[in-house]
Write a protein that holds these residues in place. Sequence first.
Motif, mmCIF file in Angstrom:
data_model
loop_
_atom_site.group_PDB
_atom_site.id
_atom_site.type_symbol
_atom_site.label_atom_id
_atom_site.label_comp_id
_atom_site.label_asym_id
_atom_site.label_seq_id
_atom_site.Cartn_x
_atom_site.Cartn_y
_atom_site.Cartn_z
ATOM 1 N N THR A 63 0.869 -1.186 0.000
ATOM 2 C CA THR A 63 0.000 0.000 0.000
ATOM 3 C C THR A 63 0.903 1.231 0.000
ATOM 4 O O THR A 63 2.129 1.106 -0.059
ATOM 5 C CB THR A 63 -0.928 0.038 1.230
ATOM 6 N N THR A 65 2.006 3.100 2.257
ATOM 7 C CA THR A 65 3.053 3.088 3.282
ATOM 8 C C THR A 65 4.277 2.303 2.787
ATOM 9 O O THR A 65 5.428 2.705 3.022
ATOM 10 C CB THR A 65 2.511 2.453 4.584
ATOM 11 N N THR A 143 -4.415 14.102 4.271
ATOM 12 C CA THR A 143 -5.748 13.513 4.340
ATOM 13 C C THR A 143 -6.397 13.710 5.712
ATOM 14 O O THR A 143 -7.616 13.644 5.841
ATOM 15 C CB THR A 143 -5.654 12.004 4.000
ATOM 16 N N ASP A 170 4.437 12.593 -1.218
ATOM 17 C CA ASP A 170 3.344 11.649 -0.994
ATOM 18 C C ASP A 170 2.121 12.191 -1.724
ATOM 19 O O ASP A 170 1.598 13.252 -1.359
ATOM 20 C CB ASP A 170 3.086 11.548 0.519
ATOM 21 N N GLN A 195 -5.896 2.471 -3.937
ATOM 22 C CA GLN A 195 -7.235 2.460 -3.349
ATOM 23 C C GLN A 195 -7.873 3.834 -3.146
ATOM 24 O O GLN A 195 -8.873 3.952 -2.479
ATOM 25 C CB GLN A 195 -7.208 1.708 -2.014
ATOM 26 N N LYS A 196 -7.296 4.881 -3.737
ATOM 27 C CA LYS A 196 -7.914 6.208 -3.561
ATOM 28 C C LYS A 196 -8.372 6.738 -4.910
ATOM 29 O O LYS A 196 -9.390 6.297 -5.416
ATOM 30 C CB LYS A 196 -6.956 7.103 -2.792
HETATM 31 C C1 LIG Z 1 -3.926 6.769 2.553
HETATM 32 C C2 LIG Z 1 -2.689 7.568 2.663
HETATM 33 C C3 LIG Z 1 -1.413 6.985 2.786
HETATM 34 C C4 LIG Z 1 -1.097 5.528 2.764
HETATM 35 O O1 LIG Z 1 -1.865 4.682 3.392
HETATM 36 P P1 LIG Z 1 -1.878 3.133 3.040
HETATM 37 O O2 LIG Z 1 -2.960 2.654 3.916
HETATM 38 O O3 LIG Z 1 -0.565 2.573 3.368
HETATM 39 O O4 LIG Z 1 -2.176 3.009 1.576
HETATM 40 C C5 LIG Z 1 -0.326 7.812 2.817
HETATM 41 N N1 LIG Z 1 -0.445 9.126 2.739
HETATM 42 C C6 LIG Z 1 -1.622 9.738 2.601
HETATM 43 C C7 LIG Z 1 -1.674 11.212 2.468
HETATM 44 C C8 LIG Z 1 -2.786 8.980 2.567
HETATM 45 O O5 LIG Z 1 -3.981 9.588 2.435
#
Ligand SMILES: *Cc1c(COP(=O)(O)O)cnc(C)c1O
Length: 390
Positions: A63, A65, A143, A170, A195-196
């Motif tokens: 993911t 991370t 986020t 990021d 997934q976003k």
């Molecule tokens: C969702 C998100 C992540 C990563 O999250 P994962 O659950 O590892 O995919 C990293 N940075 C931001 C700004 C996010 O919104």
Amino acid sequence: MPSQNPVFIPGPTNIPDHLRAAMNMQTMDHRAPDFVKALAPVLEDLKKVFKTEDGQIITFPSTGTGGWEAAVTNTLSAGDKVLIARYGMFSHRWIDLCQRHKLDVEIIECEWGTGAPADLFAERLKADSKHEIKALLVTHNETATGVLSDIAAVRGAMDGANHPAMLYVDCVSSLASMDFRMDEWGVDLAISGSQKGFMLAAGMAIVAVSPKALAAMDSADLPRTFFDFRDMMQANAAGGYPYTPPLQLIFGMRAALDMLLEEGVENVFARHHRLAEGVRRAVAAWGLELCAKTPDLYSDSVSAIYVPEGFDSNVLTNHIYDTYDVSFGIGLGEMAGKAFRIGHLGALTDVMVLSGLATVEMGMKDLDYPIELGQGVAAAQEYFRNTAGK
Ligand SMILES: *Cc1c(COP(=O)(O)O)cnc(C)c1O
């Protein structure tokens, strides 16, 4: 009855039926020619979304991370100095990751609700005449607070200081929903996930790597095995993966890219802006405040909204979930209890956003918030009516 309600969390996002179908496939031999033919065009088309020609696209079964970890371990060495501003939960978690990898992390503390401080970066980089800072790590869309940072301004600060540090961004919750320009902004490592904005299941980290970052691998000595860029690039060049590829996500990504490129990425951004603006009109009509301090920081993929004094935002999101079976984002970190979040990214329409706003209103009314039913919905309806098809 299983719920058909959309989610309003800022990722993972709603998966369009079409993409669910694309991910529903039987196992295929990943060493067979069909897979080889499928992978390369996906990597090529991802470049269009990052707006890069020089960048190398690398995907991992992981993911976002994991994408951070890959970016850091492939390009830096223990003890390297990096500069990061903390203005939300995700910039905070990135700091944590760098510290665990024994980097020397210099932190600029910023108020949550603000964004990347280009002016403070400029000051710090100018003072670093020995060029000890190896990298600047910036979260494009925070986020947790619904704040979009100005990456062009950060690049301007670096160029203004004539500083050779690399720029890591990021863009997990901004890519494919808000404009991102890897080459123009001089980004060396851009990190995202499936997934976003891509509207897929979680499970694929996507990293775009500049030639400068690739060259940095020669001296970077942090350990990496699973996340080694070179292993992946070598295997990809031969049409494969160094280990078992996430087949369903790669075929899902093919379909997601087709959807995004058919709509046109600029139209995708415009759609997100319009939906976000409808949400912001509703928030204003409720008399509530966004965490983002000023309009230039407003995110088009997520809004974090302060609840009035004396109310607990987690009680609100729990109540809405229990009563109406709809998920909204909770307040993260410093925002816990103080703010809830409406995710408005991915596969979303006016109709879906209006249903979300109506649900928030029911929840708030149930809990005696000082609002009237229909207030926020009407403001969004008015805005959507006046901007539909334009
Ligand atoms: C969702 C998100 C992540 C990563 O999250 P994962 O659950 O590892 O995919 C990293 N940075 C931001 C700004 C996010 O919104």
